[in-house]
Design a protein around this motif. Structure first.
Motif, PDB file in Angstrom:
ATOM      1  N   ALA A 154       0.821  -1.208   0.000  1.00 21.39           N
ATOM      2  CA  ALA A 154       0.000   0.000   0.000  1.00 21.39           C
ATOM      3  C   ALA A 154       0.859   1.264   0.000  1.00 21.39           C
ATOM      4  O   ALA A 154       0.419   2.326  -0.440  1.00 21.39           O
ATOM      5  CB  ALA A 154      -0.931  -0.008   1.215  1.00 21.39           C
ATOM      6  N   VAL A 155       2.088   1.163   0.482  1.00 24.04           N
ATOM      7  CA  VAL A 155       2.997   2.305   0.535  1.00 24.04           C
ATOM      8  C   VAL A 155       3.643   2.562  -0.828  1.00 24.04           C
ATOM      9  O   VAL A 155       4.019   3.693  -1.146  1.00 24.04           O
ATOM     10  CB  VAL A 155       4.083   2.059   1.612  1.00 24.04           C
ATOM     11  N   LEU A 156       3.766   1.520  -1.635  1.00 25.39           N
ATOM     12  CA  LEU A 156       4.419   1.668  -2.933  1.00 25.39           C
ATOM     13  C   LEU A 156       3.591   2.540  -3.866  1.00 25.39           C
ATOM     14  O   LEU A 156       2.368   2.558  -3.798  1.00 25.39           O
ATOM     15  CB  LEU A 156       4.650   0.299  -3.580  1.00 25.39           C
ATOM     16  N   HIS A 157       4.263   3.249  -4.742  1.00 21.98           N
ATOM     17  CA  HIS A 157       3.598   4.119  -5.716  1.00 21.98           C
ATOM     18  C   HIS A 157       3.448   3.346  -7.017  1.00 21.98           C
ATOM     19  O   HIS A 157       4.422   3.161  -7.752  1.00 21.98           O
ATOM     20  CB  HIS A 157       4.423   5.389  -5.913  1.00 21.98           C
ATOM     21  N   LEU A 158       2.219   2.895  -7.278  1.00 18.79           N
ATOM     22  CA  LEU A 158       1.955   2.090  -8.470  1.00 18.79           C
ATOM     23  C   LEU A 158       2.311   2.843  -9.745  1.00 18.79           C
ATOM     24  O   LEU A 158       2.815   2.264 -10.707  1.00 18.79           O
ATOM     25  CB  LEU A 158       0.487   1.661  -8.482  1.00 18.79           C
ATOM     26  N   GLY A 159       2.072   4.143  -9.757  1.00 13.04           N
ATOM     27  CA  GLY A 159       2.395   4.954 -10.935  1.00 13.04           C
ATOM     28  C   GLY A 159       3.881   4.958 -11.243  1.00 13.04           C
ATOM     29  O   GLY A 159       4.283   4.910 -12.416  1.00 13.04           O
ATOM     30  N   ALA A 160       4.715   4.988 -10.200  1.00 16.57           N
ATOM     31  CA  ALA A 160       6.172   4.958 -10.415  1.00 16.57           C
ATOM     32  C   ALA A 160       6.594   3.629 -11.016  1.00 16.57           C
ATOM     33  O   ALA A 160       7.423   3.578 -11.927  1.00 16.57           O
ATOM     34  CB  ALA A 160       6.906   5.201  -9.097  1.00 16.57           C
TER      35      ALA A 160
END
Length: 198
Positions: A58-64
């Protein structure tokens, strides 16, 4: 009496050829096995502690992650076009393709560094958080491969400027391209495994 007509024998089609150096293909096989084992470890750890992994994801940035995927795919396209150009004797196109792949590798590394800087992994004891421990191991291992591929592509682009690879002889670029495509393929597996699958 007329001479008998000699029927020409059809030429056998050329056997499929593995592009690049055999030693590089062996290295690629070993690297793919290593990545594969790390993927299995990640999947097993996630199955054992789904809540911890869901919280970490949940902390990860999917867009990145999606941007990095696009950058590597564009890099693979550029490298493939560059090798194709060198095989055809088009030095300028070959240099542009190899340099474009190296630039995509650099963009990936910058994006990853920014992503790392924004993650809370540094505030935690990684030995107590299996998600971030495996995340940094997997992505860090991949980053090292992107850096190696970037350096090889940049070197080849520099050397190719003088027409070093004549028409039909692109052995070194084909070898490095195989490594780059392996790096790209590993990210294509890593991205959904780490960022998307819950």
């Amino acid at each position: 009496m007329a001479a008998p007509l000699i029927q020409p024998t059809p030429l056998d089609p050329p056997a499929p050829e593995l592009r690049g150096d055999l030693a590089m293909w062996l290295l690629i096989g070993i690297e793919m096995l290593t990545f594969g084992l790390m993927f299995v470890v990640f999947a097993v750890a996630r199955a054992r502690q789904p809540a911890v992994f869901a919280e970490g994801q949940a902390v990860l940035h999917l867009g990145a992650g999606a941007l990095n995927t696009a950058v590597l795919l564009v890099g693979s396209w550029a490298v493939a076009r560059g090798v194709h150009a060198l095989r055809a004797g088009h030095t300028r196109g070959g240099v542009a393709g190899l340099a474009g792949g190296a630039l995509c590798g650099l963009l990936f590394l910058v994006s990853k560094a920014l992503e790392y800087a924004g993650l809370p992994g540094g505030e935690q004891d990684l030995s107590e958080n299996p998600f971030f421990l495996l995340y940094f191991m997997l992505t860090g291992f991949h980053v090292m491969h992107v850096l190696a591929a970037l350096l090889m592509l940049a070197t080849l682009a520099w050397l190719a400027r003088d027409g070093r690879w004549s028409r039909g002889d692109a052995h070194a670029p084909e070898t490095v391209a195989a490594f780059w495509h392996m790096v790209d393929l590993m990210w294509i597996v890593l991205f959904p495994l780490v960022y998307v699958l819950r």
